[in-house]
Design a protein around this motif. Structure first.
Motif, PDB file in Angstrom:
ATOM      1  N   ASP A 173      -5.967  -1.680  -4.840  1.00 10.83           N
ATOM      2  CA  ASP A 173      -5.665  -2.115  -3.528  1.00 10.83           C
ATOM      3  C   ASP A 173      -6.766  -3.181  -2.720  1.00 10.83           C
ATOM      4  O   ASP A 173      -7.732  -2.790  -2.148  1.00 10.83           O
ATOM      5  CB  ASP A 173      -5.182  -1.108  -2.422  1.00 10.83           C
ATOM      6  CG  ASP A 173      -4.381  -1.458  -1.450  1.00 10.83           C
ATOM      7  OD1 ASP A 173      -4.080  -2.739  -1.333  1.00 10.83           O
ATOM      8  OD2 ASP A 173      -3.741  -0.796  -0.577  1.00 10.83           O
ATOM      9  N   GLU A 174      -6.487  -4.360  -2.893  1.00 10.78           N
ATOM     10  CA  GLU A 174      -7.338  -5.611  -2.451  1.00 10.78           C
ATOM     11  C   GLU A 174      -8.600  -5.378  -2.688  1.00 10.78           C
ATOM     12  O   GLU A 174      -9.572  -5.243  -1.981  1.00 10.78           O
ATOM     13  CB  GLU A 174      -7.245  -5.598  -1.031  1.00 10.78           C
ATOM     14  CG  GLU A 174      -5.644  -5.713  -0.497  1.00 10.78           C
ATOM     15  CD  GLU A 174      -5.627  -6.217   1.008  1.00 10.78           C
ATOM     16  OE1 GLU A 174      -6.467  -6.886   1.545  1.00 10.78           O
ATOM     17  OE2 GLU A 174      -4.582  -5.942   1.526  1.00 10.78           O
ATOM     18  N   SER A 220       0.744  -1.207   0.046  1.00  6.15           N
ATOM     19  CA  SER A 220       0.063   0.051   0.164  1.00  6.15           C
ATOM     20  C   SER A 220       0.846   0.991  -0.122  1.00  6.15           C
ATOM     21  O   SER A 220       0.495   2.151  -0.736  1.00  6.15           O
ATOM     22  CB  SER A 220      -0.808  -0.007   1.109  1.00  6.15           C
ATOM     23  OG  SER A 220      -1.834  -0.896   1.211  1.00  6.15           O
TER      24      SER A 220
END
Ligand SMILES: Nc1ncnc2c1ncn2[C@@H]1O[C@H](COP(=O)(O)OP(=O)(O)OP(=O)(O)O)[C@@H](O)[C@H]1O
Ligand SMILES: [Mg+2]
Length: 262
Positions: free
Chosen positions: A186-187, A52
């Motif tokens: 991100d995810e 991240s």
């Protein structure tokens, strides 16, 4: 090993020597990465490995301590996030899902398109043929994207009534309204049930194929990433540990050890 040669297309993103510390924590310790146009690249790594933070620094949310970022040949090092989004057409998603709950999917997407269309923002809201044309164009794109992510059947419902996964798809579609070239996710599959995981993966594939958008995806779901991406890049403790095609990475001893905490 130059696994980038596995992927065709011209270089779109070039990162060199990226570093970022938070106090004594070296979150990113000198990462080099090249991503080619139209590539589906996966970024993996154990918790706290710097994924991240890497996204934050590349997209201008955080200022890196050192290193350079080039997007399509332009040096965007140090640019703030809004400039990277508007001029560079590079966006990132966050884990938290945010949609306008009292608006329909179409209205959500049109609002997203209007917010990104800064030069015309005020005129979009004022009456007149120019504004009507712009809104018509945004509506056309919105409906195309709603179809691409498989939300046509809930087109007229308020977004607040949609399931968590459908809201994720809607947010994904919203991020496509400003016609980005590169999206960092991100995810995107965190907390999503298996059926919707397939829908989200299909949507990413469709958008990559039909709109030519390049993706870097951080995800812990290994099976999903292996089926989605042409190349997997693995971080460990803020550094690049290994990269290659999914099969090679699955067999990589270093990667297995990093995940086992070895
Ligand atoms: N804003 C911050 N302030 C202080 N430390 C931070 C901050 N953001 C990240 N870190 C630290 O930097 C390191 C890398 O964190 P990062 O969130 O980038 O990892 P990650 O790979 O995304 O992990 P995860 O898989 O859990 O999301 C960790 O040690 C984390 O605690
Ligand atoms: Mg993270």
């Amino acid at each position: 090993m130059n696994s980038l040669s596995l992927v065709r297309g011209k270089p779109l993103l070039t990162v060199r020597g990226l570093r970022k510390s938070y106090g004594a924590v070296q979150a990113v310790r000198g990462i080099d990465l090249d991503v080619r146009e139209r590539e589906l690249c996966c970024l993996m790594g154990p918790n706290g490995s710097g994924k991240s933070t890497f996204f934050d620094c590349v997209t201008g949310l955080q200022r890196a301590d050192a290193g350079t970022v080039h997007l399509d040949g332009v040096d965007i090092t140090g640019w703030p996030m809004h400039r990277i989004a508007h001029e560079g057409k590079m966006l990132r998603s966050f884990q938290k899902t945010v949609v306008f709950t009292t608006m329909t999917p179409e209205e959500n997407l049109i609002a997203a398109g209007q917010m990104f269309d800064f030069p015309n923002l005020l005129s979009t809201f004022s009456p007149g043929p120019g504004s009507r044309r712009r809104v018509a164009r945004l509506r056309e794109r919105a409906n195309h994207l709603i179809e691409m992510v498989g939300l046509s059947h809930v087109r007229d419902q308020n977004a607040g009534k949609l399931s968590f996964g459908q809201q994720k798809l809607l947010q994904f579609a919203s991020s496509l309204m400003p016609e980005p070239r590169l999206i960092l996710l991100d995810e995107p599959l965190a907390g999503v049930n298996p059926v919707l995981i397939e829908r989200i993966l299909d949507s990413i594939r469709n958008v990559n194929r039909e709109l030519g958008i390049t993706f870097i995806v951080v995800e812990h779901n290994i099976d999903a990433m292996m089926s989605l991406c042409q190349r997997v890049v693995v971080l460990d403790q803020g550094a690049l540990l290994d990269q290659g095609d999914p099969e090679t990475i699955m067999r990589s001893q270093k990667v297995v050890e990093a995940y086992l905490g070895g």
